[in-house]
Design a protein around this motif. Structure first.
Motif, PDB file in Angstrom:
ATOM      1  N   ILE A 188       1.251  -1.440   0.033  1.00 55.97           N
ATOM      2  CA  ILE A 188      -0.098  -0.219  -0.008  1.00 55.97           C
ATOM      3  C   ILE A 188       0.621   1.180   0.260  1.00 55.97           C
ATOM      4  N   VAL A 189       1.840   1.020   0.436  1.00 58.73           N
ATOM      5  CA  VAL A 189       2.695   2.638   0.698  1.00 58.73           C
ATOM      6  C   VAL A 189       3.868   2.100  -0.364  1.00 58.73           C
ATOM      7  N   LYS A 190       4.274   1.314  -1.040  1.00 59.19           N
ATOM      8  CA  LYS A 190       5.619   1.177  -1.418  1.00 59.19           C
ATOM      9  C   LYS A 190       5.188   0.605  -3.098  1.00 59.19           C
ATOM     10  N   GLY A 191       4.005  -0.081  -2.984  1.00 60.71           N
ATOM     11  CA  GLY A 191       3.940  -0.834  -3.778  1.00 60.71           C
ATOM     12  C   GLY A 191       3.200   0.195  -5.361  1.00 60.71           C
ATOM     13  N   SER A 192       2.200  -0.577  -6.216  1.00 65.28           N
ATOM     14  CA  SER A 192       1.912   0.105  -7.119  1.00 65.28           C
ATOM     15  C   SER A 192       0.263   0.993  -7.418  1.00 65.28           C
ATOM     16  N   PRO A 193       0.238   2.304  -7.299  1.00 64.11           N
ATOM     17  CA  PRO A 193      -1.205   2.594  -7.770  1.00 64.11           C
ATOM     18  C   PRO A 193      -2.469   2.203  -7.900  1.00 64.11           C
ATOM     19  N   GLN A 194      -2.356   0.944  -8.193  1.00 65.19           N
ATOM     20  CA  GLN A 194      -3.044  -0.119  -8.299  1.00 65.19           C
ATOM     21  C   GLN A 194      -3.591  -1.050  -7.379  1.00 65.19           C
ATOM     22  N   VAL A 195      -2.626  -0.483  -6.380  1.00 58.99           N
ATOM     23  CA  VAL A 195      -2.759  -1.707  -4.829  1.00 58.99           C
ATOM     24  C   VAL A 195      -2.947  -0.660  -4.072  1.00 58.99           C
ATOM     25  N   ARG A 196      -3.252   0.824  -4.244  1.00 50.49           N
ATOM     26  CA  ARG A 196      -3.999   1.170  -3.317  1.00 50.49           C
ATOM     27  C   ARG A 196      -5.138   1.841  -3.815  1.00 50.49           C
ATOM     28  N   LEU A 250      -8.323   9.525 -18.472  1.00 47.98           N
ATOM     29  CA  LEU A 250      -8.403   9.641 -17.206  1.00 47.98           C
ATOM     30  C   LEU A 250      -9.212   9.414 -16.422  1.00 47.98           C
ATOM     31  N   GLY A 251      -9.596   9.401 -15.010  1.00 48.96           N
ATOM     32  CA  GLY A 251     -10.355   9.117 -13.787  1.00 48.96           C
ATOM     33  C   GLY A 251     -10.367   8.386 -13.076  1.00 48.96           C
ATOM     34  N   PRO A 252     -11.110   7.414 -12.988  1.00 45.38           N
ATOM     35  CA  PRO A 252     -11.101   7.124 -11.090  1.00 45.38           C
ATOM     36  C   PRO A 252     -10.318   5.754 -11.083  1.00 45.38           C
ATOM     37  N   HIS A 253      -9.825   5.057 -12.120  1.00 46.69           N
ATOM     38  CA  HIS A 253      -9.609   3.938 -12.511  1.00 46.69           C
ATOM     39  C   HIS A 253      -7.518   4.317 -12.794  1.00 46.69           C
ATOM     40  N   ARG A 254      -6.897   5.808 -13.513  1.00 42.74           N
ATOM     41  CA  ARG A 254      -6.428   6.131 -12.866  1.00 42.74           C
ATOM     42  C   ARG A 254      -5.148   6.589 -11.708  1.00 42.74           C
ATOM     43  N   ASP A 255      -6.195   6.813 -11.038  1.00 46.58           N
ATOM     44  CA  ASP A 255      -5.558   7.806  -9.588  1.00 46.58           C
ATOM     45  C   ASP A 255      -4.816   6.897  -8.564  1.00 46.58           C
ATOM     46  N   ASP A 256      -4.706   8.015  -7.532  1.00 44.17           N
ATOM     47  CA  ASP A 256      -3.178   6.921  -6.256  1.00 44.17           C
ATOM     48  C   ASP A 256      -3.516   8.065  -5.429  1.00 44.17           C
ATOM     49  N   LEU A 257      -3.195   7.837  -4.606  1.00 47.07           N
ATOM     50  CA  LEU A 257      -2.988   8.214  -2.825  1.00 47.07           C
ATOM     51  C   LEU A 257      -1.573   8.562  -2.507  1.00 47.07           C
ATOM     52  N   ARG A 258      -1.320   9.309  -2.405  1.00 51.92           N
ATOM     53  CA  ARG A 258      -0.585   9.809  -1.692  1.00 51.92           C
ATOM     54  C   ARG A 258       0.528   9.687  -0.198  1.00 51.92           C
ATOM     55  N   LEU A 259       1.251   9.563   0.338  1.00 52.24           N
ATOM     56  CA  LEU A 259       1.578   8.726   1.678  1.00 52.24           C
ATOM     57  C   LEU A 259       2.739   9.440   2.021  1.00 52.24           C
ATOM     58  N   ILE A 260       2.592  10.748   2.651  1.00 56.04           N
ATOM     59  CA  ILE A 260       3.553  12.496   3.352  1.00 56.04           C
ATOM     60  C   ILE A 260       3.602  11.889   4.348  1.00 56.04           C
ATOM     61  N   VAL A 261       5.102  11.846   5.114  1.00 56.15           N
ATOM     62  CA  VAL A 261       5.396  11.790   6.680  1.00 56.15           C
ATOM     63  C   VAL A 261       6.445  13.189   6.718  1.00 56.15           C
ATOM     64  N   ASN A 262       6.027  13.661   7.301  1.00 53.03           N
ATOM     65  CA  ASN A 262       7.033  14.994   8.007  1.00 53.03           C
ATOM     66  C   ASN A 262       7.351  16.192   6.010  1.00 53.03           C
ATOM     67  N   GLY A 263       6.984  15.786   5.187  1.00 56.02           N
ATOM     68  CA  GLY A 263       6.850  16.282   4.269  1.00 56.02           C
ATOM     69  C   GLY A 263       7.576  15.604   2.720  1.00 56.02           C
ATOM     70  N   PHE A 264       7.683  14.964   3.777  1.00 53.94           N
ATOM     71  CA  PHE A 264       8.351  13.356   2.464  1.00 53.94           C
ATOM     72  C   PHE A 264       7.450  12.128   1.669  1.00 53.94           C
ATOM     73  N   ASP A 265       7.626  12.322   0.534  1.00 55.04           N
ATOM     74  CA  ASP A 265       7.117  11.269  -0.147  1.00 55.04           C
ATOM     75  C   ASP A 265       7.288   9.935   0.597  1.00 55.04           C
ATOM     76  N   LEU A 266       6.153   9.549   1.062  1.00 50.91           N
ATOM     77  CA  LEU A 266       6.338   7.874   1.649  1.00 50.91           C
ATOM     78  C   LEU A 266       7.082   7.242   0.641  1.00 50.91           C
ATOM     79  N   PHE A 267       7.059   7.166  -0.826  1.00 51.21           N
ATOM     80  CA  PHE A 267       7.177   5.412  -1.909  1.00 51.21           C
ATOM     81  C   PHE A 267       8.533   6.009  -2.042  1.00 51.21           C
ATOM     82  N   ALA A 268       8.998   7.468  -2.129  1.00 55.11           N
ATOM     83  CA  ALA A 268       9.918   7.515  -2.972  1.00 55.11           C
ATOM     84  C   ALA A 268      11.382   7.886  -1.872  1.00 55.11           C
ATOM     85  N   TYR A 269      11.255   7.963  -0.520  1.00 49.48           N
ATOM     86  CA  TYR A 269      12.307   8.547   0.260  1.00 49.48           C
ATOM     87  C   TYR A 269      11.380   7.703   1.731  1.00 49.48           C
ATOM     88  N   GLY A 270      10.625   6.924   2.103  1.00 51.61           N
ATOM     89  CA  GLY A 270      10.516   6.915   3.402  1.00 51.61           C
ATOM     90  C   GLY A 270      11.288   5.349   3.410  1.00 51.61           C
TER      91      GLY A 270
END
Length: 372
Positions: A123-131, A263-283
């Motif tokens: 959910i945190v480090k996987g693909s948008p489809q998982v989220r 475009l549409g809900p089938h191409r959307d995502d969640l962003r998880l931010i900790v202390n201003g940093f994106d967990l997917f990239a930097y957590g």
């Protein structure tokens, strides 16, 4: 909400199981590939009418058997309910209190479950489809209308994609049909977006509070919904529709060229931010595990708020993935509130106090033996 009795027949490697479930904590111990996860999966299927790890319901039927059957008796408040799922080569039937339900949207919601497994770190480090699957599953348990709108939306995306693939070099008649589909697509997309925005806003509030407690106030978690088109969350549904009617013609040629709805809900995502940093990239792995745990505990509270009952919690070999601090926080949060089914390879690392209040089974080759 409590599971009182579970029946499993010819499901995965479980030939036959009748399980009485008094009490709040149930531990299933055994080596890998013995059937522990299959038991949790049976409860998941009974709640949602589908598996979280199988592409087809046929995969759920025991080898060389024509059918499988799952049934559960639950107590929800003062009322008792019986749910049943029947699987065969011909299809799937879902039954509630003796009456077959023709649509999943009419079935889902009686039994609510929250599943937490090691793969939920995706959910945190996987693909948008998982989220997307994560939020769709949880919203579906509290809003049958959402299940209907999402199903309708997916059907229209499939129809629209088929038409887009055919449109290259075609005439005006097909373009007119696309415009009709566009309007139907817009009408189905907007309620999906609206419910997702509401859910993520509530989820972020609760997950942020829980995450702060787990991290001892050091970290702040925010969960943000990231739509594939720039939507103002505060705008009205009608304004969204007008925006989409302007947007679709601008990408028409690109969609036809690619043969896909871009475009549409089938191409959307969640962003998880900790202390201003994106967990997917930097957590770090520890931060990602804390965020995943916070999201799951927030789900529990959110479902309780929406339906007035705590869901059933399914912990699939997850305790071994958590350090002592996170494990303690999890077990203390759910204690005396949430009926919990736990799988593990051994009892090692599970506290004495937890073991004393649990019912324990040994699982070998799909056979369940009660130890205590």
């Amino acid at each position: 909400m409590r599971v009182e009795e579970l029946e499993v027949s010819q499901f995965r490697n479980i030939e036959q199981l009748n399980l009485a479930c008094p009490g709040d904590l149930h531990l299933f111990i055994g080596a890998n590939a013995q059937g522990k996860t299959n038991l949790l999966e049976s409860l998941y299927v009974l709640a949602l009418g589908k598996s979280h790890r199988a592409r087809s319901h046929r995969e759920l039927i025991r080898w060389n058997q024509p059918t499988a059957r799952l049934a559960v008796r639950i107590l929800r408040g003062e009322r008792s309910h019986r749910l049943e799922v029947r699987l065969s080569e011909r299809g799937k039937q879902v039954v509630r209190n003796g009456v077959e339900q023709r649509r999943l949207s009419e079935y889902i919601g009686t039994l609510a479950v929250v599943l937490f497994a090691p793969e939920d770190l995706d959910i945190v480090k996987g693909s948008p489809q998982v989220r997307r699957r994560f939020i769709d599953t949880e919203i579906g348990q509290i809003s049958p209308a959402y299940v209907y709108h999402l199903s309708r939306y997916k059907q229209l995306v499939s129809q629209r994609n088929s038409l887009l693939k055919e449109l290259s070099g075609r005439g005006q008649a097909e373009m007119t049909l696309l415009e009709v589909l566009d309007e139907q697509w817009i009408e189905s997309a907007v309620p999906v977006w609206r419910k997702r925005f509401e859910f993520v806003r509530s989820l972020s509030e609760r997950a942020g509070r829980i995450h702060s407690a787990i991290s001892r106030g050091v970290e702040e978690l925010k969960v943000l919904y990231a739509p594939s088109v720039d939507l103002d969350e505060e705008s009205s549904p009608e304004m969204w529709k007008q925006q989409l009617r302007r947007e679709l013609p601008r990408i028409r040629e690109q969609e036809i060229r690619r043969g896909n709805t871009l475009l549409g809900p089938h191409r959307d995502d969640l962003r998880l931010i900790v202390n201003g940093f994106d967990l997917f990239a930097y957590g770090s792995q520890g931060q990602q595990r804390t965020a995943a745990l916070a999201l799951k505990l927030a789900e529990i509270e959110l479902i309780y708020q929406e339906i007035g009952h705590y869901p059933i919690l399914l912990l699939d070999d997850v305790l071994s993935e958590l350090d002592d601090h996170r494990k303690t926080h999890l077990l203390e949060t759910i204690r005396d509130k949430v009926q919990t089914f736990v799988t593990a390879t051994s009892l090692e690392g599970i506290g004495k106090e937890t073991l004393e209040r649990a019912r324990i089974w040994r699982v070998e080759g799909g056979t369940f033996t009660e130890l205590r």
